[in-house]
Design a protein around this motif. Structure first.
Motif, PDB file in Angstrom:
ATOM      1  N   ASN A 208      20.737 -85.424 -97.169  1.00 22.85           N
ATOM      2  CA  ASN A 208      21.104 -84.311 -96.277  1.00 22.85           C
ATOM      3  C   ASN A 208      19.987 -83.356 -95.974  1.00 22.85           C
ATOM      4  O   ASN A 208      20.185 -82.438 -95.337  1.00 22.85           O
ATOM      5  N   VAL A 209      18.804 -83.893 -96.081  1.00 25.42           N
ATOM      6  CA  VAL A 209      17.571 -83.051 -96.125  1.00 25.42           C
ATOM      7  C   VAL A 209      16.689 -83.751 -94.959  1.00 25.42           C
ATOM      8  O   VAL A 209      16.335 -84.961 -95.390  1.00 25.42           O
ATOM      9  N   PRO A 210      16.093 -83.219 -93.812  1.00 28.16           N
ATOM     10  CA  PRO A 210      15.090 -83.828 -93.167  1.00 28.16           C
ATOM     11  C   PRO A 210      13.686 -83.818 -94.014  1.00 28.16           C
ATOM     12  O   PRO A 210      13.436 -82.739 -94.893  1.00 28.16           O
ATOM     13  N   VAL A 211      12.957 -84.814 -93.898  1.00 28.19           N
ATOM     14  CA  VAL A 211      11.729 -84.919 -94.752  1.00 28.19           C
ATOM     15  C   VAL A 211      10.612 -85.166 -93.726  1.00 28.19           C
ATOM     16  O   VAL A 211      10.563 -85.880 -92.865  1.00 28.19           O
ATOM     17  N   GLY A 212       9.634 -84.470 -94.213  1.00 33.72           N
ATOM     18  CA  GLY A 212       8.292 -84.567 -93.292  1.00 33.72           C
ATOM     19  C   GLY A 212       7.088 -84.713 -94.309  1.00 33.72           C
ATOM     20  O   GLY A 212       7.126 -85.285 -95.451  1.00 33.72           O
ATOM     21  N   TYR A 213       5.868 -84.500 -93.510  1.00 39.61           N
ATOM     22  CA  TYR A 213       4.552 -84.693 -94.594  1.00 39.61           C
ATOM     23  C   TYR A 213       3.509 -83.575 -94.130  1.00 39.61           C
ATOM     24  O   TYR A 213       3.385 -83.205 -93.031  1.00 39.61           O
ATOM     25  N   SER A 214       2.856 -83.049 -95.244  1.00 41.04           N
ATOM     26  CA  SER A 214       1.982 -82.167 -95.172  1.00 41.04           C
ATOM     27  C   SER A 214       0.624 -82.839 -95.791  1.00 41.04           C
ATOM     28  O   SER A 214       0.540 -83.084 -97.057  1.00 41.04           O
ATOM     29  N   GLY A 215      -0.242 -82.952 -94.843  1.00 43.53           N
ATOM     30  CA  GLY A 215      -1.528 -83.877 -95.281  1.00 43.53           C
ATOM     31  C   GLY A 215      -2.934 -83.055 -95.309  1.00 43.53           C
ATOM     32  O   GLY A 215      -2.968 -81.878 -94.896  1.00 43.53           O
ATOM     33  N   HIS A 216      -3.583 -83.496 -96.479  1.00 41.50           N
ATOM     34  CA  HIS A 216      -4.722 -82.633 -96.772  1.00 41.50           C
ATOM     35  C   HIS A 216      -6.007 -83.959 -96.781  1.00 41.50           C
ATOM     36  O   HIS A 216      -6.883 -83.332 -97.334  1.00 41.50           O
ATOM     37  N   GLU A 217      -5.655 -84.727 -96.166  1.00 36.26           N
ATOM     38  CA  GLU A 217      -6.611 -85.714 -96.186  1.00 36.26           C
ATOM     39  C   GLU A 217      -7.703 -85.480 -95.183  1.00 36.26           C
ATOM     40  O   GLU A 217      -7.546 -84.807 -94.264  1.00 36.26           O
ATOM     41  N   ILE A 218      -8.603 -86.285 -95.253  1.00 36.76           N
ATOM     42  CA  ILE A 218      -9.700 -86.453 -94.233  1.00 36.76           C
ATOM     43  C   ILE A 218      -9.569 -87.646 -93.197  1.00 36.76           C
ATOM     44  O   ILE A 218      -9.136 -88.649 -93.856  1.00 36.76           O
ATOM     45  N   GLY A 219      -9.475 -87.377 -91.969  1.00 36.84           N
ATOM     46  CA  GLY A 219      -9.089 -88.152 -91.017  1.00 36.84           C
ATOM     47  C   GLY A 219      -7.606 -88.281 -90.351  1.00 36.84           C
ATOM     48  O   GLY A 219      -6.883 -87.356 -90.741  1.00 36.84           O
ATOM     49  N   LEU A 220      -7.276 -89.000 -89.692  1.00 35.48           N
ATOM     50  CA  LEU A 220      -6.051 -88.948 -88.745  1.00 35.48           C
ATOM     51  C   LEU A 220      -4.959 -89.895 -88.902  1.00 35.48           C
ATOM     52  O   LEU A 220      -3.537 -89.820 -88.856  1.00 35.48           O
ATOM     53  N   GLN A 221      -5.435 -91.251 -89.469  1.00 35.85           N
ATOM     54  CA  GLN A 221      -4.587 -92.215 -89.161  1.00 35.85           C
ATOM     55  C   GLN A 221      -3.303 -92.224 -90.363  1.00 35.85           C
ATOM     56  O   GLN A 221      -2.327 -92.667 -89.934  1.00 35.85           O
ATOM     57  N   THR A 222      -3.786 -91.603 -91.489  1.00 38.85           N
ATOM     58  CA  THR A 222      -2.677 -91.427 -92.483  1.00 38.85           C
ATOM     59  C   THR A 222      -1.396 -90.814 -92.132  1.00 38.85           C
ATOM     60  O   THR A 222      -0.285 -90.820 -92.575  1.00 38.85           O
ATOM     61  N   THR A 223      -1.796 -89.823 -91.415  1.00 43.27           N
ATOM     62  CA  THR A 223      -0.821 -88.688 -90.840  1.00 43.27           C
ATOM     63  C   THR A 223      -0.029 -89.362 -89.783  1.00 43.27           C
ATOM     64  O   THR A 223       1.365 -89.345 -89.592  1.00 43.27           O
ATOM     65  N   VAL A 224      -0.722 -90.279 -88.847  1.00 40.77           N
ATOM     66  CA  VAL A 224       0.086 -91.043 -87.973  1.00 40.77           C
ATOM     67  C   VAL A 224       1.183 -92.054 -88.550  1.00 40.77           C
ATOM     68  O   VAL A 224       1.991 -92.244 -88.219  1.00 40.77           O
ATOM     69  N   ALA A 225       0.558 -92.449 -89.721  1.00 48.94           N
ATOM     70  CA  ALA A 225       1.247 -93.451 -90.624  1.00 48.94           C
ATOM     71  C   ALA A 225       2.552 -92.792 -91.074  1.00 48.94           C
ATOM     72  O   ALA A 225       3.708 -93.531 -91.187  1.00 48.94           O
ATOM     73  N   ALA A 226       2.140 -91.635 -91.422  1.00 54.78           N
ATOM     74  CA  ALA A 226       3.440 -91.018 -91.985  1.00 54.78           C
ATOM     75  C   ALA A 226       4.693 -90.713 -90.966  1.00 54.78           C
ATOM     76  O   ALA A 226       5.924 -90.867 -91.320  1.00 54.78           O
ATOM     77  N   VAL A 227       4.315 -90.616 -89.657  1.00 51.99           N
ATOM     78  CA  VAL A 227       5.245 -90.382 -88.695  1.00 51.99           C
ATOM     79  C   VAL A 227       5.950 -91.996 -88.247  1.00 51.99           C
ATOM     80  O   VAL A 227       7.165 -91.920 -88.340  1.00 51.99           O
ATOM     81  N   ALA A 228       5.137 -92.865 -88.428  1.00 51.65           N
ATOM     82  CA  ALA A 228       5.841 -94.222 -88.565  1.00 51.65           C
ATOM     83  C   ALA A 228       6.614 -94.538 -89.540  1.00 51.65           C
ATOM     84  O   ALA A 228       7.772 -95.298 -89.392  1.00 51.65           O
ATOM     85  N   MET A 229       6.419 -94.137 -90.692  1.00 50.33           N
ATOM     86  CA  MET A 229       7.326 -94.028 -91.666  1.00 50.33           C
ATOM     87  C   MET A 229       8.549 -93.051 -91.683  1.00 50.33           C
ATOM     88  O   MET A 229       9.358 -93.287 -92.837  1.00 50.33           O
ATOM     89  N   GLY A 230       8.648 -92.410 -90.830  1.00 46.88           N
ATOM     90  CA  GLY A 230       9.786 -91.514 -90.832  1.00 46.88           C
ATOM     91  C   GLY A 230       9.828 -90.029 -91.020  1.00 46.88           C
ATOM     92  O   GLY A 230      10.645 -89.342 -90.934  1.00 46.88           O
ATOM     93  N   ALA A 231       8.555 -89.417 -91.171  1.00 51.47           N
ATOM     94  CA  ALA A 231       8.273 -87.950 -91.237  1.00 51.47           C
ATOM     95  C   ALA A 231       8.527 -87.405 -90.046  1.00 51.47           C
ATOM     96  O   ALA A 231       8.264 -87.799 -88.768  1.00 51.47           O
ATOM     97  N   CYS A 232       9.588 -86.368 -90.016  1.00 51.18           N
ATOM     98  CA  CYS A 232       9.773 -85.776 -88.846  1.00 51.18           C
ATOM     99  C   CYS A 232       9.301 -84.589 -88.494  1.00 51.18           C
ATOM    100  O   CYS A 232       9.584 -83.709 -87.500  1.00 51.18           O
ATOM    101  N   VAL A 233       8.808 -84.076 -89.764  1.00 49.77           N
ATOM    102  CA  VAL A 233       7.629 -82.715 -89.432  1.00 49.77           C
ATOM    103  C   VAL A 233       6.286 -83.181 -89.913  1.00 49.77           C
ATOM    104  O   VAL A 233       6.388 -83.807 -90.885  1.00 49.77           O
ATOM    105  N   VAL A 234       5.332 -82.725 -89.391  1.00 54.52           N
ATOM    106  CA  VAL A 234       3.900 -82.949 -89.863  1.00 54.52           C
ATOM    107  C   VAL A 234       3.109 -81.761 -89.740  1.00 54.52           C
ATOM    108  O   VAL A 234       3.344 -80.879 -88.689  1.00 54.52           O
TER     109      VAL A 234
END
Length: 303
Positions: A208-234
């Motif tokens: 019952n809780v929305p799940v997102g992703y807070s990224g501290h990596e270098i680059g953009l691909q993995t953050t976009v991948a997080a969205v593809a995997m269901g992250a509703c907040v970035v």
């Protein structure tokens, strides 16, 4: 079917699975205590299409251990004690009034991570749409209780935390107004430790809780991948220049990268679709041209 219990109202936007990803540009203290830098970062986030910018708010005397106050360090403003440095990069009411006014002008939300209960009281003066709990504060029950009392949605980062600590924090906050962000609290985080599948683990653990992703990596691909995997907040740290002074700058995204990140997130959202397999009208022409045996004909022949 979207679980309505996983939908949160943040300002004038709904946040949750199946809805547009809520993209946060984390300014933090990358403004280095300069309001002009903060305004420029707000502009960069607005122009990239972010939904919000986020700051960090501390009461230096509360958040800085007493034995660290008088330790001197080199800074861009000369050599100073650590407590003086903490004050140097901290915005007060005048700066946040200007930030509030500029964000309203640009049509973008702003809020902050309060690091102490005094900071919560400070931020509530501005009627921010939500509050953020930094990973470092996940175990601070006093802070979590104060945030729950505001009645605002609380976005909780889960870096450097065990499943047991996360469970306790959600119990203190209450799941009905919480948004969880998977995070790895290394600056910058290495690819092999991002562990994006934790997004799915959190979804399963907190239905019952929305799940997102807070990224501290270098680059953009993995953050976009997080969205593809269901992250509703970035959330990603943003900076005017990664070479600027400050501990978070190297793991931050510059304005050009931020524009590409938001663009690619929106492309991924559209491409994910609704999960229902269908024949699109655009496929009828290629079907007629390329398919030698039509399905209905084949079925009839097999009778």
């Amino acid at each position: 079917m979207v679980n309505s219990n996983r939908i949160r109202q943040v300002g004038n936007k709904q946040v949750g699975p199946g809805l547009p990803t809520y993209v946060i540009g984390e300014i933090g203290i990358n403004h280095n205590g300069d309001l002009a830098n903060a305004i420029a970062l707000i502009d960069a986030a607005a122009e990239a299409g972010c939904d919000a910018v986020k700051f960090q708010k501390r009461t230096p005397e509360i958040c800085t251990p007493r034995d660290q106050w008088d330790i001197e360090r080199d800074t861009p403003w000369g050599r100073m004690t650590y407590i003086d440095y903490r004050h140097r990069v901290e915005f007060g009411e005048d700066e946040y009034r200007a930030i509030d006014e500029h964000c309203k002008k640009r049509g973008i939300d702003w809020f902050a991570s309060p690091w102490d209960t005094e900071a919560v009281i400070f931020l509530e003066k501005f009627d921010v749409p939500c509050h953020k709990v930094a990973s470092a504060s996940l175990t601070d029950d006093e802070l979590l209780i104060a945030l729950r009392a505001t009645g605002k949605p609380v976005i909780l980062s889960t870096g450097m935390s065990t499943p047991e600590q996360i469970r306790h924090a959600v119990e203190v906050l209450g799941s009905e107004n919480t948004i969880l962000l998977h995070a790895t609290s290394t600056y910058p985080a290495v690819t092999g430790e991002l562990n994006l599948r934790v997004i799915h683990a959190l979804e399963a653990a907190y239905p019952n809780v929305p799940v997102g992703y807070s990224g501290h990596e270098i680059g953009l691909q993995t953050t976009v991948a997080a969205v593809a995997m269901g992250a509703c907040v970035v959330e990603r740290h943003i900076t005017l220049d990664r070479a600027m002074w400050g501990s978070d700058q190297a793991a931050s995204v510059e304005p050009g990268g931020l524009q590409r990140l938001v663009r690619d997130i929106r492309v991924i959202e559209e491409a994910k679709g609704d999960g229902v397999k269908k024949v699109y009208e655009s496929e009828l022409g290629p079907m007629k041209k390329l398919r030698r045996v039509q399905g209905t004909v084949a079925a009839a022949a097999g009778e």
